[in-house]
Structure formats: C-alpha cells, structure tokens
Design a protein around this motif. Structure first.
Motif, PDB file in Angstrom:
ATOM      1  N   ARG A 130       9.064  -0.287  -6.640  1.00 28.16           N
ATOM      2  CA  ARG A 130       8.128   1.035  -6.229  1.00 28.16           C
ATOM      3  C   ARG A 130       8.609   2.047  -5.449  1.00 28.16           C
ATOM      4  O   ARG A 130       9.445   1.790  -4.442  1.00 28.16           O
ATOM      5  N   ASP A 133       8.814   1.653  -1.695  1.00 35.89           N
ATOM      6  CA  ASP A 133       9.577   0.705  -1.145  1.00 35.89           C
ATOM      7  C   ASP A 133      11.165   1.054  -1.487  1.00 35.89           C
ATOM      8  O   ASP A 133      11.709   0.468  -2.387  1.00 35.89           O
ATOM      9  N   HIS A 245      -0.372  -6.493  -1.685  1.00 36.25           N
ATOM     10  CA  HIS A 245       1.231  -6.498  -1.732  1.00 36.25           C
ATOM     11  C   HIS A 245       2.014  -7.677  -1.283  1.00 36.25           C
ATOM     12  O   HIS A 245       2.870  -8.269  -2.097  1.00 36.25           O
TER      13      HIS A 245
END
Length: 271
Positions: A130, A133, A245
């Motif tokens: 992602r 991140d 998450h």
C-alpha cells in the motif's frame, strides 16, 4: 483505481504518488501491440491464459505465473484462450532497482515467465503493498529485487553488515510504534543509506524492518487487549490504520483472527 473500458476489455490504474505504477486489466482477445517500456514490467496472471510474445518467442502464461519483461525489451500479447485473461501488473524503474543492486547489471530473467514460488511471493508482496505504508512498499521492493537477482544468477552474498546501524534502527522502531515510520526515517537515525540498512536489519535480526515493526505492533495489540482495550482502540493505539488493517496482519502472522485469539477458549491456551 481509474477505470478504462474498451469493448469488454478493461484496465484499472491505481492513482499513486509513488514511483511505482500499479494496475489490473482484463483482455478478451487482442491485448497490446508490440511495444517497450523503460521500466521493468511485472505481471501476475489472475485468471485465464495470456500469450506473451517476447524476445522472439511465444509463451503461454497461466494463473499463478509471473511475467517479468526487462526494460526496453519489445513485447506484445493476446489472450491464449477463448475466455481471455486477467492480470495484475506493476512497473518498476531501473533506477530503483539499481539503488538495491548498487552498480551490478540489472537482473535479467531469461524467458520472461516463471512459476518459481519465491518470485511469486515477492511479486504478490510488491503488487499488494500500500502506498499509504511506504515502509511496506520499500520492504516489498527490496524483497522482489533481491529474489529476482538470485534467480537471475547474480550473487547477493558477501555483503557485510553494520550491526550498530541495525541496532539503532531497531531501537527507533521500538520507541515509535504508534507513529508512521519510513525507511528514510530509519536510515537517518542509523546514519546509513536506506538499502544497506535494509540488508543490515535482515542480516542481524532475521527479518525485514517492516515485518519487525508489524510484529511489535501486534505484540502491543495483544497487551492492550489483555489490559481491557477494545480491538479497535488497541489497533489505533498500536499504530495500525484501523482495526481492519490490524486484523489482516494478525491473521497472517498468527493464523487466527484477533477476535478469536481474544475468546475465552483460545485465551486459556496462552495462560
């Protein structure tokens, strides 16, 4: 993702501000004319069969296989069956690869198609990383490039590590679990370039900086839940984006969901 549809075919591009461009596509018959990129073009077949024309050969690519087209190599493609094919892809600039291999020739995969499970895992991690991140994305890029180099016959052995740098990075992670951490943050505190530090950390602690960070955050979640926090509160306090998450990482690393881990029957196993 930005959607592009043409007569049943479609391409979905993921909006991104990073240097990696990701997409997913479906083609029912003809896919693309011969062309070339100045990047690595990496594809993972999701469903159907893709016929790849590359370096004078025509190859069928099946679900689970990884395609890796070397920079500036001409390639074309079409569906290899009547049902078409669907795949996920990412473009990786050679400049990023060169930062990791540090002056060695760019890794080249002969034939361009592989079922090697190691490269499959590395490609999936790169496709799934992602943008929100960045430490996960850098970790996935390092893993993919080093795996590709090994499969291409390039030795990655002989790298000496810097223990003090790795130790400083580990201490920084331990002290900052509740805030976003990037590889640049770790490199700055360790006084080491980012990719050398990534190698240092794996050498001395047996795992990547991102995985170490994730597992310490999960340890914190378990401590907070045992202290009476809800899963949603624990997830945010431990540094995850949200409960969803955290739950994905929890199940991936421990083999069961956090809610099941917290249930009385399972909790008794940890006493």
């Amino acid at each position: 993702m930005q959607d592009i549809h043409t007569a049943g075919d479609w391409v979905k591009h993921t909006p991104t501000s990073s240097t990696l461009e990701r997409f997913e596509a479906f083609f029912g018959a003809h896919a693309f004319d011969p062309h070339r990129h100045d990047t690595y073009a990496i594809g993972r077949i999701v469903a159907g069969v893709h016929r790849l024309n590359y370096r004078g050969e025509s190859k069928l690519c099946l679900p689970g296989e990884v395609m890796i087209v070397h920079p500036d190599e001409s390639h074309g493609g079409c569906a290899g069956s009547d049902t078409g094919f669907r795949y996920r892809g990412v473009y990786v600039p050679p400049s990023l690869v060169q930062q990791i291999v540090w002056g060695k020739p760019l890794p080249f995969l002969k034939g361009g198609v592989t079922r090697d499970s190691r490269l499959g895992v590395a490609a999936n991690a790169l496709l799934d990383a992602r943008e929100a991140d960045p430490l996960a994305e850098d970790d996935a890029l390092y893993g993919f490039v080093t795996t590709l180099a090994q499969l291409a016959g390039q030795s990655t052995a002989g790298k000496t590590g810097h223990f003090a740098a790795a130790s400083r990075a580990r201490e920084y992670i331990d002290d900052n679990l509740d805030r976003p951490i990037t590889l640049d943050d770790l490199a700055e505190c360790a006084e080491r370039d980012r990719w050398s530090l990534s190698n240092d950390f794996r050498l001395f602690y047996g795992t990547s900086p991102h995985r170490y960070l994730t597992l310490r955050r999960l340890d914190r979640v378990k401590q907070l839940v045992q202290a009476g926090r809800s899963l949603s509160e624990a997830a945010v306090e431990a540094g995850f984006f949200d409960q969803s998450h955290m739950s994905r990482h929890f199940k991936k690393n421990f083999g069961l969901s956090p809610s099941r881990w917290c249930s009385p029957d399972v909790a008794s196993l940890h006493e």
